[in-house]
Motif scaffolding. Structure first.
Motif, PDB file in Angstrom:
ATOM      1  N   GLY A 212       0.775  -1.232   0.000  1.00 29.40           N
ATOM      2  CA  GLY A 212       0.000   0.000   0.000  1.00 29.40           C
ATOM      3  C   GLY A 212       0.806   1.282   0.000  1.00 29.40           C
ATOM      4  N   LEU A 213       2.092   1.204  -0.331  1.00 33.00           N
ATOM      5  CA  LEU A 213       2.925   2.399  -0.402  1.00 33.00           C
ATOM      6  C   LEU A 213       3.064   2.830  -1.859  1.00 33.00           C
ATOM      7  N   THR A 214       3.262   4.105  -2.076  1.00 29.35           N
ATOM      8  CA  THR A 214       3.248   4.631  -3.448  1.00 29.35           C
ATOM      9  C   THR A 214       4.620   4.908  -4.038  1.00 29.35           C
ATOM     10  N   SER A 215       5.646   4.998  -3.214  1.00 33.22           N
ATOM     11  CA  SER A 215       6.980   5.329  -3.746  1.00 33.22           C
ATOM     12  C   SER A 215       8.060   4.638  -2.936  1.00 33.22           C
ATOM     13  N   GLN A 216       9.227   4.525  -3.562  1.00 31.09           N
ATOM     14  CA  GLN A 216      10.372   3.934  -2.870  1.00 31.09           C
ATOM     15  C   GLN A 216      10.748   4.752  -1.636  1.00 31.09           C
ATOM     16  N   SER A 217      10.634   6.066  -1.746  1.00 32.21           N
ATOM     17  CA  SER A 217      11.006   6.913  -0.608  1.00 32.21           C
ATOM     18  C   SER A 217      10.052   6.705   0.568  1.00 32.21           C
ATOM     19  N   ASP A 218       8.784   6.359   0.298  1.00 32.25           N
ATOM     20  CA  ASP A 218       7.855   6.037   1.379  1.00 32.25           C
ATOM     21  C   ASP A 218       8.329   4.793   2.130  1.00 32.25           C
ATOM     22  N   ALA A 219       8.785   3.786   1.378  1.00 33.77           N
ATOM     23  CA  ALA A 219       9.274   2.557   2.013  1.00 33.77           C
ATOM     24  C   ALA A 219      10.511   2.842   2.858  1.00 33.77           C
ATOM     25  N   VAL A 220      11.401   3.681   2.345  1.00 31.05           N
ATOM     26  CA  VAL A 220      12.611   4.023   3.088  1.00 31.05           C
ATOM     27  C   VAL A 220      12.259   4.855   4.317  1.00 31.05           C
ATOM     28  N   THR A 221      11.291   5.754   4.178  1.00 32.30           N
ATOM     29  CA  THR A 221      10.865   6.568   5.323  1.00 32.30           C
ATOM     30  C   THR A 221      10.315   5.689   6.437  1.00 32.30           C
ATOM     31  N   LEU A 222       9.436   4.745   6.083  1.00 34.66           N
ATOM     32  CA  LEU A 222       8.896   3.833   7.100  1.00 34.66           C
ATOM     33  C   LEU A 222      10.012   2.969   7.688  1.00 34.66           C
ATOM     34  N   ALA A 223      10.923   2.516   6.835  1.00 30.71           N
ATOM     35  CA  ALA A 223      12.051   1.707   7.318  1.00 30.71           C
ATOM     36  C   ALA A 223      12.908   2.499   8.301  1.00 30.71           C
ATOM     37  N   SER A 224      13.046   3.799   8.049  1.00 28.07           N
ATOM     38  CA  SER A 224      13.869   4.626   8.948  1.00 28.07           C
ATOM     39  C   SER A 224      13.230   4.722  10.333  1.00 28.07           C
ATOM     40  N   ILE A 225      11.891   4.805  10.379  1.00 20.64           N
ATOM     41  CA  ILE A 225      11.195   4.849  11.664  1.00 20.64           C
ATOM     42  C   ILE A 225      11.355   3.521  12.396  1.00 20.64           C
ATOM     43  N   ILE A 226      11.185   2.428  11.663  1.00 21.16           N
ATOM     44  CA  ILE A 226      11.313   1.092  12.255  1.00 21.16           C
ATOM     45  C   ILE A 226      12.708   0.891  12.830  1.00 21.16           C
ATOM     46  N   TYR A 227      13.707   1.304  12.082  1.00 27.09           N
ATOM     47  CA  TYR A 227      15.079   1.095  12.549  1.00 27.09           C
ATOM     48  C   TYR A 227      15.383   1.934  13.783  1.00 27.09           C
ATOM     49  N   ARG A 281       6.143  19.178  20.357  1.00 30.08           N
ATOM     50  CA  ARG A 281       6.813  20.093  19.418  1.00 30.08           C
ATOM     51  C   ARG A 281       6.172  20.000  18.034  1.00 30.08           C
ATOM     52  N   ASP A 282       5.762  21.157  17.520  1.00 27.00           N
ATOM     53  CA  ASP A 282       5.099  21.196  16.213  1.00 27.00           C
ATOM     54  C   ASP A 282       6.151  21.151  15.109  1.00 27.00           C
ATOM     55  N   CYS A 283       6.125  20.059  14.374  1.00 29.25           N
ATOM     56  CA  CYS A 283       7.128  19.818  13.337  1.00 29.25           C
ATOM     57  C   CYS A 283       6.521  18.806  12.379  1.00 29.25           C
ATOM     58  N   PRO A 284       6.701  18.958  11.069  1.00 29.07           N
ATOM     59  CA  PRO A 284       6.074  18.050  10.091  1.00 29.07           C
ATOM     60  C   PRO A 284       6.443  16.575  10.295  1.00 29.07           C
ATOM     61  N   TYR A 285       7.536  16.327  10.987  1.00 29.26           N
ATOM     62  CA  TYR A 285       7.978  14.947  11.196  1.00 29.26           C
ATOM     63  C   TYR A 285       7.339  14.306  12.439  1.00 29.26           C
ATOM     64  N   ASN A 286       6.661  15.105  13.247  1.00 32.23           N
ATOM     65  CA  ASN A 286       6.093  14.595  14.497  1.00 32.23           C
ATOM     66  C   ASN A 286       4.808  13.831  14.211  1.00 32.23           C
ATOM     67  N   THR A 287       4.880  12.507  14.281  1.00 30.73           N
ATOM     68  CA  THR A 287       3.715  11.677  13.947  1.00 30.73           C
ATOM     69  C   THR A 287       2.721  11.577  15.098  1.00 30.73           C
ATOM     70  N   TYR A 288       2.973  12.284  16.193  1.00 36.80           N
ATOM     71  CA  TYR A 288       1.941  12.443  17.224  1.00 36.80           C
ATOM     72  C   TYR A 288       0.987  13.576  16.853  1.00 36.80           C
ATOM     73  N   ILE A 289       1.404  14.416  15.916  1.00 34.57           N
ATOM     74  CA  ILE A 289       0.602  15.564  15.504  1.00 34.57           C
ATOM     75  C   ILE A 289       0.059  15.393  14.091  1.00 34.57           C
ATOM     76  N   TYR A 290       0.930  14.914  13.173  1.00 33.88           N
ATOM     77  CA  TYR A 290       0.550  14.832  11.767  1.00 33.88           C
ATOM     78  C   TYR A 290       0.340  13.380  11.337  1.00 33.88           C
ATOM     79  N   PRO A 291      -0.778  13.092  10.662  1.00 31.69           N
ATOM     80  CA  PRO A 291      -1.064  11.718  10.228  1.00 31.69           C
ATOM     81  C   PRO A 291      -0.179  11.301   9.052  1.00 31.69           C
ATOM     82  N   GLY A 292      -0.140  10.001   8.819  1.00 36.06           N
ATOM     83  CA  GLY A 292       0.628   9.475   7.697  1.00 36.06           C
ATOM     84  C   GLY A 292       2.122   9.471   7.956  1.00 36.06           C
ATOM     85  N   LEU A 293       2.862   9.235   6.897  1.00 35.11           N
ATOM     86  CA  LEU A 293       4.318   9.189   7.006  1.00 35.11           C
ATOM     87  C   LEU A 293       4.903  10.596   7.061  1.00 35.11           C
ATOM     88  N   PRO A 294       6.053  10.758   7.692  1.00 29.25           N
ATOM     89  CA  PRO A 294       6.740  12.061   7.685  1.00 29.25           C
ATOM     90  C   PRO A 294       7.159  12.444   6.263  1.00 29.25           C
TER      91      PRO A 294
END
Length: 353
Positions: A212-227, A281-294
């Motif tokens: 259900g991911l649309t781009s390679q960078s989405d997969a890498v972004t999720l992988a970065s969170i997991i790691y 902290r309000d920041c586009p990468y904060n997944t407590y504030i913004y839905p979806g992937l960073p």
């Protein structure tokens, strides 16, 4: 007749002188070429790009590889070895190498490498972002770190490779690569782009769509969170991937601690207890504030974690909590009630520790 004889005699004298001069030069080059280097062990030697003859001789003397500049120059002259023939790069000079062999090794070939130039291993593990990669790689090859950063983040290059500044980290797959030491920023990036294309096979692209991911960078972004959640036990990667994908599909906030930590940069170094204030902290990468992937990766993850995302476990988990005893493993839960029990168990362990 006398005049003609005199001219002939002059011609023969000049010819004899030239032959003698050539003979002397040849003799000097012969004996110079037979001289041996001073090093008694294999010695690493680097020739920077743009090095000329005089600088090369100076480097060889400074590194105690040669001690007879005249003999070395005699061989250079005999071989008509000019500045443009010097192959920049790394060399391993064997003990007691003859000068002529040394010069032959430095000679640039049709591939623009020195005949005896050797490759170096380049790694860039545990990097947070592009500047980390630049810093680590520039210590291993001749590439300039600042030039690399300016180049890779330029609009032209981002467009060329199909990324934006936030996502460009996805182009780089940490591994051990072999390069010639005199590799510049352009050659390095071209190599990384080639490795990226090799990694993203048709099979991986199919799996990308299946999860259900649309781009390679989405997969890498999720992988970065997991790691960043789990860098000790790879056996948990696929489970965590399944959990986060469940949240993405259901429109839930990911609520990943590493993402809000990323928003703070180095400010949280040494902080052991994270609070709700930190999470706010309000920041586009904060997944407590913004839905979806960073917007992009919060780390440059190993390729194996990307594969874990593409081969995510099909589970019903939505929650994870560190296990007591601080061993780095997690308890996973399908319901909030179970998660709360896991959280209380962990908090009790923290209090009683």
């Amino acid at each position: 007749m006398m005049n003609k004889g005199f001219k002939l005699m002059n011609y023969l004298c000049i010819l004899a002188f030239l032959l003698m001069l050539h003979s002397c030069t040849s003799i000097s080059a012969y004996f110079g070429g037979k001289k041996e280097t001073l090093n008694q062990n294999n010695t690493e030697f680097y020739i920077p790009t743009g090095t000329g003859i005089e600088a090369l001789k100076m480097l060889l003397i400074q590194h105690k590889i040669i001690d007879d500049v005249d003999a070395f120059q005699a061989v250079l002259d005999y071989k008509e070895f000019g500045n443009k023939k010097i192959g920049a790069g790394k060399y391993i000079i064997a003990p007691n190498t003859e000068y002529k062999t040394l010069i032959n090794g430095f000679t640039q070939n049709s591939l623009d490498n020195g005949n005896k130039e050797v490759e170096v291993e380049v790694t860039f593990n545990n990097c947070l972002h592009i500047r980390d990669i630049a810093s680590k790689v520039s210590k291993q090859i001749e590439m300039d770190s600042a030039t690399f950063v300016d180049y890779i983040l330029s609009d032209e290059i981002l467009k060329k490779y199909g990324f934006n500044e936030a996502k460009i980290g996805a182009l780089f797959l940490p591994n051990t690569y072999r390069f010639y030491w005199d590799t510049d920023h352009v050659q390095f990036i071209e190599k990384m782009a080639s490795e990226f294309k090799t990694f993203w096979t048709a099979d991986r692209m199919t799996k990308l769509k299946q999860v259900g991911l649309t781009s390679q960078s989405d997969a890498v972004t999720l992988a970065s969170i997991i790691y960043r959640e789990q860098d000790k036990y790879p056996e948990e990667w696929k489970t965590i991937a399944g959990l986060y994908l469940n949240r993405v599909r259901n429109g839930w906030l990911l609520q990943s601690d590493p993402t809000f930590k990323f928003c703070w940069g180095d400010e949280l170094k040494g902080v052991e207890r994270l609070t709700y204030e930190h999470r706010a902290r309000d920041c586009p990468y904060n997944t407590y504030i913004y839905p979806g992937l960073p917007p992009g990766p919060i780390f440059i993850p190993p390729a194996a974690v990307v594969d874990a995302v593409l081969n995510a476990e099909n589970n019903d988990y939505f929650y994870m909590c560190a296990k007591p005893r601080g061993n780095g493993l997690h308890n996973f839960a399908k319901s909030l009630a179970q998660h709360n029990r896991n959280a209380r168990e962990f908090q009790n362990w923290i209090r009683n520790r």
